[in-house]
Motif scaffolding. Structure first.
Motif, PDB file in Angstrom:
ATOM      1  N   ALA A  61      44.207  63.653  88.516  1.00  0.00           N
ATOM      2  CA  ALA A  61      43.685  63.994  89.847  1.00  0.00           C
ATOM      3  C   ALA A  61      42.967  65.335  89.855  1.00  0.00           C
ATOM      4  O   ALA A  61      42.126  65.583  90.739  1.00  0.00           O
ATOM      5  CB  ALA A  61      44.815  63.998  90.870  1.00  0.00           C
ATOM      6  N   ASP A  62      43.280  66.217  88.905  1.00  0.00           N
ATOM      7  CA  ASP A  62      42.664  67.541  88.865  1.00  0.00           C
ATOM      8  C   ASP A  62      41.427  67.597  87.975  1.00  0.00           C
ATOM      9  O   ASP A  62      40.819  68.659  87.834  1.00  0.00           O
ATOM     10  CB  ASP A  62      43.683  68.579  88.388  1.00  0.00           C
ATOM     11  CG  ASP A  62      44.762  68.837  89.432  1.00  0.00           C
ATOM     12  OD1 ASP A  62      44.425  68.845  90.636  1.00  0.00           O
ATOM     13  OD2 ASP A  62      45.927  69.027  89.050  1.00  0.00           O
ATOM     14  N   LEU A  63      41.046  66.486  87.370  1.00  0.00           N
ATOM     15  CA  LEU A  63      39.827  66.469  86.572  1.00  0.00           C
ATOM     16  C   LEU A  63      38.608  66.534  87.491  1.00  0.00           C
ATOM     17  O   LEU A  63      38.630  66.015  88.616  1.00  0.00           O
ATOM     18  CB  LEU A  63      39.749  65.194  85.737  1.00  0.00           C
ATOM     19  CG  LEU A  63      40.774  65.015  84.632  1.00  0.00           C
ATOM     20  CD1 LEU A  63      40.615  63.642  83.983  1.00  0.00           C
ATOM     21  CD2 LEU A  63      40.645  66.113  83.581  1.00  0.00           C
ATOM     22  N   PHE A  79      50.348  63.566  80.001  1.00  0.00           N
ATOM     23  CA  PHE A  79      49.232  64.490  80.195  1.00  0.00           C
ATOM     24  C   PHE A  79      48.140  63.842  81.038  1.00  0.00           C
ATOM     25  O   PHE A  79      47.606  64.448  81.978  1.00  0.00           O
ATOM     26  CB  PHE A  79      48.683  64.899  78.830  1.00  0.00           C
ATOM     27  CG  PHE A  79      47.652  65.992  78.860  1.00  0.00           C
ATOM     28  CD1 PHE A  79      47.946  67.234  79.372  1.00  0.00           C
ATOM     29  CD2 PHE A  79      46.387  65.778  78.326  1.00  0.00           C
ATOM     30  CE1 PHE A  79      46.995  68.251  79.378  1.00  0.00           C
ATOM     31  CE2 PHE A  79      45.431  66.785  78.317  1.00  0.00           C
ATOM     32  CZ  PHE A  79      45.739  68.026  78.849  1.00  0.00           C
ATOM     33  N   VAL A  80      47.811  62.599  80.744  1.00  0.00           N
ATOM     34  CA  VAL A  80      46.801  61.888  81.529  1.00  0.00           C
ATOM     35  C   VAL A  80      47.302  61.636  82.944  1.00  0.00           C
ATOM     36  O   VAL A  80      46.607  61.894  83.934  1.00  0.00           O
ATOM     37  CB  VAL A  80      46.403  60.570  80.836  1.00  0.00           C
ATOM     38  CG1 VAL A  80      45.590  59.680  81.777  1.00  0.00           C
ATOM     39  CG2 VAL A  80      45.616  60.857  79.565  1.00  0.00           C
ATOM     40  N   ARG A  81      48.513  61.140  83.053  1.00  0.00           N
ATOM     41  CA  ARG A  81      49.041  60.797  84.378  1.00  0.00           C
ATOM     42  C   ARG A  81      49.158  62.042  85.259  1.00  0.00           C
ATOM     43  O   ARG A  81      48.836  62.010  86.453  1.00  0.00           O
ATOM     44  CB  ARG A  81      50.401  60.103  84.238  1.00  0.00           C
ATOM     45  CG  ARG A  81      50.898  59.473  85.522  1.00  0.00           C
ATOM     46  CD  ARG A  81      52.254  58.815  85.330  1.00  0.00           C
ATOM     47  NE  ARG A  81      52.204  57.576  84.573  1.00  0.00           N
ATOM     48  CZ  ARG A  81      51.910  56.389  85.102  1.00  0.00           C
ATOM     49  NH1 ARG A  81      51.593  56.289  86.382  1.00  0.00           N
ATOM     50  NH2 ARG A  81      51.929  55.313  84.346  1.00  0.00           N
ATOM     51  N   GLY A 131      49.750  53.565  90.280  1.00  0.00           N
ATOM     52  CA  GLY A 131      48.799  54.618  90.558  1.00  0.00           C
ATOM     53  C   GLY A 131      47.395  54.345  90.058  1.00  0.00           C
ATOM     54  O   GLY A 131      46.605  55.285  89.916  1.00  0.00           O
ATOM     55  N   GLY A 132      47.075  53.078  89.781  1.00  0.00           N
ATOM     56  CA  GLY A 132      45.767  52.750  89.242  1.00  0.00           C
ATOM     57  C   GLY A 132      45.670  52.896  87.747  1.00  0.00           C
ATOM     58  O   GLY A 132      44.601  52.662  87.168  1.00  0.00           O
ATOM     59  N   ARG A 155      50.036  70.969  81.890  1.00  0.00           N
ATOM     60  CA  ARG A 155      49.018  70.902  82.925  1.00  0.00           C
ATOM     61  C   ARG A 155      47.777  71.697  82.538  1.00  0.00           C
ATOM     62  O   ARG A 155      47.862  72.730  81.878  1.00  0.00           O
ATOM     63  CB  ARG A 155      49.563  71.427  84.260  1.00  0.00           C
ATOM     64  CG  ARG A 155      50.664  70.553  84.854  1.00  0.00           C
ATOM     65  CD  ARG A 155      50.903  70.917  86.307  1.00  0.00           C
ATOM     66  NE  ARG A 155      51.978  70.134  86.891  1.00  0.00           N
ATOM     67  CZ  ARG A 155      51.825  68.942  87.428  1.00  0.00           C
ATOM     68  NH1 ARG A 155      50.642  68.373  87.441  1.00  0.00           N
ATOM     69  NH2 ARG A 155      52.848  68.304  87.959  1.00  0.00           N
ATOM     70  N   ILE A 156      46.636  71.204  82.994  1.00  0.00           N
ATOM     71  CA  ILE A 156      45.386  71.912  82.756  1.00  0.00           C
ATOM     72  C   ILE A 156      44.956  72.714  83.965  1.00  0.00           C
ATOM     73  O   ILE A 156      43.905  73.326  83.969  1.00  0.00           O
ATOM     74  CB  ILE A 156      44.253  70.944  82.350  1.00  0.00           C
ATOM     75  CG1 ILE A 156      44.039  69.856  83.401  1.00  0.00           C
ATOM     76  CG2 ILE A 156      44.533  70.345  80.998  1.00  0.00           C
ATOM     77  CD1 ILE A 156      42.881  68.938  83.093  1.00  0.00           C
TER      78      ILE A 156
END
Length: 537
Positions: free
Chosen positions: A110-112, A104-106, A50-51, A532-533
């Motif tokens: 995409a929502d950042l 948390f990062v993974r 996923g990069g 999730r944020i």
């Protein structure tokens, strides 16, 4: 996995005691001259889909012996999407304690906001004792399952003493199963890990977003290393002095905040029965009856378990963090629970994934906090908390060791060392401006905690989100823009800035959240390790 038990000779222990006293450090003693500096980890990155790139960092188990035993911290990053704009590395720290920073990062990248993804390598890691970093295990899954299955939503009048005995059993299991790791999982050592990771990444200063317990980790980092702060956004902030040194003063406001949020939901439900649909005009009375009915006659679950009144309270405690947007879904789920429909997300008993979170949640806080060793005071505090928070408080106060505000029964009996706790102060004198964010209706970290932190820090700015629910980032366009501007361009919002753009519940059917809204615990019913944020897209 369980942590392999460590063995130190008497001579080694004596040497450590001479090199560095076991008492907690203060901000004035960031690095002890008699102890050699720890080795900065070398990060060897490899593709992990996923990069994302992943690596392992070796850090000291005990910073009093920085050249001794080590822990392996798994780390993850995604390089800046626009290398021409790259400003450095953004550390993302989840809530907890107990959530995986790697996940948390993974799960949230995409929502950042695009500005953060363009300008920063986005970085996270599993803190010591959590997830892939030598996960702390006290109670195993069958023991935890038995404890939460036996717990009650409406405990009886004799519930206190069994709760204390059960907490002592949990403490003993911690010592038996992870005793050699326990002294070293406190937040002082976590902050030292972050500083080594900062150096390993080649960053002169730290850029950091921490939510909930992640805000406390950031606070301790700033207090210990104030000149190494570029930008710290602390969302859903803790009052660090109360949390660390006056834990009873920390616990009670959380009991009250949680019950207050539940009470406001029930008031809304009564005022808008057409949307809520629970309670036949008396949702408060119906809720009390439902807890008792489920205790008396638990609902069989699809996986062979049982959901009772405690299950209901446990699920409400976490789901209510979503704010008003989840209120219609609460009404529907409570109606299903009345009908004994086990598809209600409020009737999902805590699972093994929950226990992976709850074990370190209790342990880290018992290492960080210092409760008075006074059994009479413990009883007064716990019973008073249960009395003052009648909706959700009794189930938690008299239940098995699980989450945050109900840790007193375990932590007041804790026999382990507090080697790695940080006792203050929390001024962070000389730091760059720090952004503190608080929600007025936060059920998890009460708003007064954010106010207190903004006053304890020497150089802080308070951003207020006038809303229900826990944390503000990606729940408010106003707050998200302010946090993003701060992290990217170091712009702090004007003094007294208040955001008031919480998503409101619909006033008629359907009783579901609007499209695009992330309902954390609805997802967590499938995979409870997700933190999730949210998403504003």
């Amino acid at each position: 996995m369980k942590f392999r038990r460590l063995r130190l000779t008497g001579a080694a222990v004596s040497a450590l005691a001479v090199a560095w006293t076991a008492s907690p450090v203060s901000a004035a003693a960031q690095d002890t001259p008699t102890v050699p500096a720890p080795t900065v980890p070398t990060l060897t990155w490899s593709d992990c889909q996923g990069g994302f790139e992943c690596a392992n960092a070796q850090v000291p188990l005990d910073y009093r012996d920085p050249q001794g035993r080590t822990l392996t911290l798994p780390v993850i990053r995604k390089p800046a999407a626009d290398p021409s704009r790259r400003k450095g590395t953004l550390f993302l720290q989840p809530g907890g304690p107990g959530n995986s920073g790697v996940d948390f990062v993974r799960n949230n990248y995409a929502d950042l906001p695009a500005e953060l993804r363009d300008d920063f390598d986005v970085f996270g890691y599993d803190v010591r004792g959590v997830g892939r970093s030598s996960q702390v295990v006290c109670w195993d899954d069958p023991t935890y399952t038995a404890a939460v299955t036996a717990a009650k939503g409406v405990p009886g009048p004799d519930a206190y003493e069994p709760a204390v005995r059960q907490a002592a059993d949990f403490d003993q299991a911690c010592q038996d199963n992870a005793g050699d790791l326990l002294p070293y999982v406190g937040t002082q050592y976590v902050a030292r890990d972050i500083d080594l990771l900062r150096q390993a990444l080649g960053e002169k200063q730290l850029t950091y977003y921490g939510r909930s317990f992640g805000s406390y980790i950031g606070t301790v980092y700033a207090a210990m290393f104030p000149k190494r702060v570029r930008a710290l956004a602390l969302d859903g902030a803790y009052d660090p002095e109360h949390y660390t040194n006056r834990p009873y003063a920390y616990d009670r406001p959380q009991y009250l905040a949680l019950d207050g949020a539940m009470s406001r939901f029930l008031d809304w439900c009564k005022a808008d029965q057409a949307t809520c649909g629970f309670g036949d005009g008396d949702p408060r009375g119906a809720f009390e009856k439902l807890k008792a009915d489920l205790d008396a006659n638990p609902v069989p679950t699809a996986n062979g378990g049982r959901a009772n009144g405690y299950t209901l309270v446990y699920r409400l405690m976490f789901n209510i963090n979503e704010g008003k947007v989840i209120w219609p879904s609460f009404g529907e789920a409570l109606r299903k629970a009345q009908q004994r429909d086990n598809t209600s997300f409020l009737l999902r008993p805590p699972s093994p994934a929950s226990f992976d979170f709850l074990n370190p949640n209790v342990v880290v806080e018992c290492v960080d906090k210092k409760y008075p060793a006074d059994p009479a005071l413990l009883k007064r505090q716990v019973t008073t908390n249960a009395r003052l928070a009648p909706l959700l408080g009794p189930a938690m106060a008299y239940g098995p060791p699980t989450y945050d505000h109900q840790h007193a029964t375990a932590c007041a009996q804790w026999k382990g060392e507090h080697t790695s706790r940080y006792a203050g102060n929390f001024h962070a004198k000389g730091s760059a401006p720090i952004l503190v964010v608080g929600n007025t209706g936060d059920p998890d970290t009460p708003y007064q905690d954010a106010v207190a932190l903004s006053r304890q820090l020497d150089n802080a700015r308070l951003l207020t989100f006038d809303a229900e629910g826990h944390t503000a980032f990606n729940r408010s366009v106003c707050a998200t823009d302010a946090i993003t501007d701060y992290l990217v361009d170091l712009k702090v919002p004007a003094r007294g800035t208040t955001c008031a753009d919480e998503t409101q519940p619909p006033t008629s059917e359907p009783t579901v959240a609007p499209p695009g809204t992330t309902l954390t615990e609805l997802n967590n019913g499938v995979n409870e390790r997700i933190d999730r944020i949210g998403s504003l897209r």
